[in-house]
Scaffold this motif. Structure first.
Motif, PDB file in Angstrom:
ATOM      1  N   THR A   1    -119.632 -78.010  86.479  1.00 20.96           N
ATOM      2  CA  THR A   1    -120.739 -77.263  86.983  1.00 20.96           C
ATOM      3  C   THR A   1    -120.306 -76.284  88.152  1.00 20.96           C
ATOM      4  O   THR A   1    -121.162 -75.708  88.967  1.00 20.96           O
ATOM      5  CB  THR A   1    -121.988 -77.766  87.459  1.00 20.96           C
ATOM      6  OG1 THR A   1    -121.718 -78.965  88.393  1.00 20.96           O
ATOM      7  CG2 THR A   1    -122.471 -78.708  85.899  1.00 20.96           C
ATOM      8  N   LYS A   2    -119.058 -76.465  88.634  1.00 23.84           N
ATOM      9  CA  LYS A   2    -118.576 -75.615  89.867  1.00 23.84           C
ATOM     10  C   LYS A   2    -118.069 -74.220  89.583  1.00 23.84           C
ATOM     11  O   LYS A   2    -117.941 -73.888  88.368  1.00 23.84           O
ATOM     12  CB  LYS A   2    -117.458 -76.410  90.646  1.00 23.84           C
ATOM     13  CG  LYS A   2    -117.890 -77.996  90.808  1.00 23.84           C
ATOM     14  CD  LYS A   2    -118.778 -78.074  91.666  1.00 23.84           C
ATOM     15  CE  LYS A   2    -119.069 -79.848  91.992  1.00 23.84           C
ATOM     16  NZ  LYS A   2    -120.406 -79.768  92.810  1.00 23.84           N
ATOM     17  N   ALA A   3    -117.842 -73.444  90.567  1.00 22.62           N
ATOM     18  CA  ALA A   3    -117.058 -72.318  90.624  1.00 22.62           C
ATOM     19  C   ALA A   3    -115.721 -72.260  90.424  1.00 22.62           C
ATOM     20  O   ALA A   3    -115.275 -72.957  91.262  1.00 22.62           O
ATOM     21  CB  ALA A   3    -117.675 -71.090  91.384  1.00 22.62           C
ATOM     22  N   PHE A   4    -115.059 -71.778  89.529  1.00 27.42           N
ATOM     23  CA  PHE A   4    -113.555 -71.701  89.551  1.00 27.42           C
ATOM     24  C   PHE A   4    -112.969 -70.065  89.811  1.00 27.42           C
ATOM     25  O   PHE A   4    -113.442 -69.111  89.339  1.00 27.42           O
ATOM     26  CB  PHE A   4    -113.064 -71.904  88.029  1.00 27.42           C
ATOM     27  CG  PHE A   4    -113.780 -73.191  87.320  1.00 27.42           C
ATOM     28  CD1 PHE A   4    -113.891 -74.230  88.137  1.00 27.42           C
ATOM     29  CD2 PHE A   4    -114.390 -72.874  86.318  1.00 27.42           C
ATOM     30  CE1 PHE A   4    -114.529 -75.375  87.429  1.00 27.42           C
ATOM     31  CE2 PHE A   4    -115.094 -73.879  85.367  1.00 27.42           C
ATOM     32  CZ  PHE A   4    -114.857 -75.280  86.131  1.00 27.42           C
ATOM     33  N   VAL A   5    -112.239 -70.034  90.635  1.00 31.08           N
ATOM     34  CA  VAL A   5    -111.388 -68.805  91.015  1.00 31.08           C
ATOM     35  C   VAL A   5    -110.037 -69.057  90.708  1.00 31.08           C
ATOM     36  O   VAL A   5    -109.361 -69.954  91.550  1.00 31.08           O
ATOM     37  CB  VAL A   5    -111.641 -68.445  92.320  1.00 31.08           C
ATOM     38  CG1 VAL A   5    -110.825 -66.939  92.617  1.00 31.08           C
ATOM     39  CG2 VAL A   5    -113.277 -68.287  92.657  1.00 31.08           C
ATOM     40  N   ALA A   6    -109.094 -67.997  90.028  1.00 29.19           N
ATOM     41  CA  ALA A   6    -107.689 -68.275  89.841  1.00 29.19           C
ATOM     42  C   ALA A   6    -107.145 -67.015  89.943  1.00 29.19           C
ATOM     43  O   ALA A   6    -107.820 -66.046  89.664  1.00 29.19           O
ATOM     44  CB  ALA A   6    -107.318 -69.051  88.425  1.00 29.19           C
ATOM     45  N   THR A   7    -105.982 -66.983  90.438  1.00 31.65           N
ATOM     46  CA  THR A   7    -104.854 -65.670  90.449  1.00 31.65           C
ATOM     47  C   THR A   7    -103.641 -66.099  89.947  1.00 31.65           C
ATOM     48  O   THR A   7    -103.394 -67.180  90.277  1.00 31.65           O
ATOM     49  CB  THR A   7    -105.088 -65.034  91.779  1.00 31.65           C
ATOM     50  OG1 THR A   7    -104.542 -63.850  91.583  1.00 31.65           O
ATOM     51  CG2 THR A   7    -104.698 -65.972  92.841  1.00 31.65           C
ATOM     52  N   ILE A   8    -102.724 -65.191  89.600  1.00 31.70           N
ATOM     53  CA  ILE A   8    -101.475 -65.471  89.327  1.00 31.70           C
ATOM     54  C   ILE A   8    -100.833 -65.352  90.603  1.00 31.70           C
ATOM     55  O   ILE A   8    -101.186 -64.665  91.555  1.00 31.70           O
ATOM     56  CB  ILE A   8    -100.852 -64.266  88.445  1.00 31.70           C
ATOM     57  CG1 ILE A   8    -101.663 -64.143  87.197  1.00 31.70           C
ATOM     58  CG2 ILE A   8     -99.420 -64.514  88.404  1.00 31.70           C
ATOM     59  CD1 ILE A   8    -101.250 -65.284  86.138  1.00 31.70           C
ATOM     60  N   GLY A   9    -100.095 -66.284  91.098  1.00 29.47           N
ATOM     61  CA  GLY A   9     -99.528 -66.357  92.238  1.00 29.47           C
ATOM     62  C   GLY A   9     -98.307 -67.694  92.285  1.00 29.47           C
ATOM     63  O   GLY A   9     -98.290 -68.519  91.784  1.00 29.47           O
ATOM     64  N   ASP A  10     -97.159 -66.994  92.987  1.00 25.45           N
ATOM     65  CA  ASP A  10     -95.963 -68.024  93.214  1.00 25.45           C
ATOM     66  C   ASP A  10     -96.340 -69.246  94.115  1.00 25.45           C
ATOM     67  O   ASP A  10     -96.947 -69.041  95.178  1.00 25.45           O
ATOM     68  CB  ASP A  10     -94.702 -67.228  93.513  1.00 25.45           C
ATOM     69  CG  ASP A  10     -93.277 -67.937  93.115  1.00 25.45           C
ATOM     70  OD1 ASP A  10     -93.271 -69.111  93.473  1.00 25.45           O
ATOM     71  OD2 ASP A  10     -92.727 -67.460  91.783  1.00 25.45           O
ATOM     72  N   ALA A  11     -95.489 -70.291  93.789  1.00 20.34           N
ATOM     73  CA  ALA A  11     -95.759 -71.466  94.802  1.00 20.34           C
ATOM     74  C   ALA A  11     -94.833 -71.195  95.967  1.00 20.34           C
ATOM     75  O   ALA A  11     -95.165 -72.085  96.970  1.00 20.34           O
ATOM     76  CB  ALA A  11     -95.384 -72.658  93.904  1.00 20.34           C
ATOM     77  N   GLY A  12     -93.828 -70.408  95.887  1.00 21.81           N
ATOM     78  CA  GLY A  12     -92.815 -70.215  97.212  1.00 21.81           C
ATOM     79  C   GLY A  12     -93.311 -69.357  98.311  1.00 21.81           C
ATOM     80  O   GLY A  12     -94.207 -68.529  97.726  1.00 21.81           O
ATOM     81  N   PRO A  13     -92.806 -69.524  99.274  1.00 19.34           N
ATOM     82  CA  PRO A  13     -93.262 -68.481 100.367  1.00 19.34           C
ATOM     83  C   PRO A  13     -92.467 -67.263 100.607  1.00 19.34           C
ATOM     84  O   PRO A  13     -91.278 -67.320 100.310  1.00 19.34           O
ATOM     85  CB  PRO A  13     -92.757 -69.271 101.950  1.00 19.34           C
ATOM     86  CG  PRO A  13     -91.614 -70.163 101.341  1.00 19.34           C
ATOM     87  CD  PRO A  13     -92.091 -70.642 100.018  1.00 19.34           C
ATOM     88  N   GLY A  14     -93.415 -66.039 100.508  1.00 17.92           N
ATOM     89  CA  GLY A  14     -92.637 -64.811 100.426  1.00 17.92           C
ATOM     90  C   GLY A  14     -92.241 -64.238  99.131  1.00 17.92           C
ATOM     91  O   GLY A  14     -91.524 -63.323  99.040  1.00 17.92           O
ATOM     92  N   TYR A  15     -92.662 -64.966  97.982  1.00 13.60           N
ATOM     93  CA  TYR A  15     -92.312 -64.411  96.743  1.00 13.60           C
ATOM     94  C   TYR A  15     -93.467 -63.596  96.059  1.00 13.60           C
ATOM     95  O   TYR A  15     -94.533 -64.033  96.431  1.00 13.60           O
ATOM     96  CB  TYR A  15     -91.877 -65.892  95.703  1.00 13.60           C
ATOM     97  CG  TYR A  15     -90.742 -66.494  95.897  1.00 13.60           C
ATOM     98  CD1 TYR A  15     -89.407 -65.940  95.910  1.00 13.60           C
ATOM     99  CD2 TYR A  15     -91.023 -67.717  96.614  1.00 13.60           C
ATOM    100  CE1 TYR A  15     -88.331 -66.965  96.290  1.00 13.60           C
ATOM    101  CE2 TYR A  15     -89.774 -68.676  96.776  1.00 13.60           C
ATOM    102  CZ  TYR A  15     -88.791 -68.231  96.808  1.00 13.60           C
ATOM    103  OH  TYR A  15     -87.480 -68.778  97.106  1.00 13.60           O
ATOM    104  N   VAL A  16     -93.007 -62.520  95.374  1.00 11.08           N
ATOM    105  CA  VAL A  16     -93.820 -61.674  94.654  1.00 11.08           C
ATOM    106  C   VAL A  16     -94.250 -62.332  93.410  1.00 11.08           C
ATOM    107  O   VAL A  16     -93.302 -62.477  92.565  1.00 11.08           O
ATOM    108  CB  VAL A  16     -93.290 -60.405  94.629  1.00 11.08           C
ATOM    109  CG1 VAL A  16     -94.564 -59.509  93.736  1.00 11.08           C
ATOM    110  CG2 VAL A  16     -93.270 -59.609  96.069  1.00 11.08           C
TER     111      VAL A  16
END
Length: 178
Positions: A122-137
């Protein structure tokens, strides 16, 4: 005084006409190619009407491992998160979170389950494509989220696609707002 106003009016009229003509050229531009009427999707097995893979032993085991670890995350205003690599492994999280990628051979690419230590149905979900590493596109793509089908009320189903809309494995960030 009247002459000055007439001159300004003429200048303003010419300026408006010039801008209208310049802008009109942009407004009537047509795309070079038209999109096809029907776009075929890749062959992906959809075993259930809701589009989610069925609950398997592995997905149930991962969900049970995460369930009941914490009750603090359910307090109003708190946030839980998970950063998941494209292979389904967890890069980092708010704690007590597990993740898995469903079998590509059975269900196609881009289908994940993320389990939290409390009921998130019953919660709100927010997701986005994104890399796990720092500085990566991150790679381009699309993402969809939904509560996991019962009995896994502490899990979220995530589906990722490439920019063409075809199912594809993509890294992502998921936030649960309480």
């Amino acid at each position: 005084m009247v002459n000055i106003l007439r001159r300004k009016a003429a200048v303003v009229t010419l300026a408006v006409a010039a801008l209208s003509l310049a802008g009109g050229g942009v407004a009537i531009a047509q795309p070079a190619a038209k999109a096809p009427v029907e776009v075929a999707q890749g062959p992906v097995r959809q075993p259930r009407p809701d589009g989610q893979p069925p609950v398997t032993g592995e997905s149930a085991r991962k969900a049970r491992a995460a369930a009941g670890v914490s009750t603090l995350a359910t307090a109003p205003g708190t946030v839980s998160f998970a950063v998941v690599r494209e292979d389904g492994t967890l890069a980092r999280s708010s704690g007590g979170v597990t993740s898995l990628r469903f079998s590509v051979a059975l269900y196609g690419p881009g289908q994940y389950q993320v389990s939290f230590p409390y009921n998130v149905s019953t919660k709100a979900f927010v997701a986005t494509i994104g890399d796990a590493g720092p500085g990566y596109v991150p790679p381009g793509g699309e993402i969809s989220v939904a509560p996991r089908t019962a009995p896994l009320t502490n899990s979220v189903f995530v589906q990722t696609r490439d920019s063409d809309g075809d199912p594809a494995n993509r890294p992502f960030h998921l936030v649960i707002a309480n």
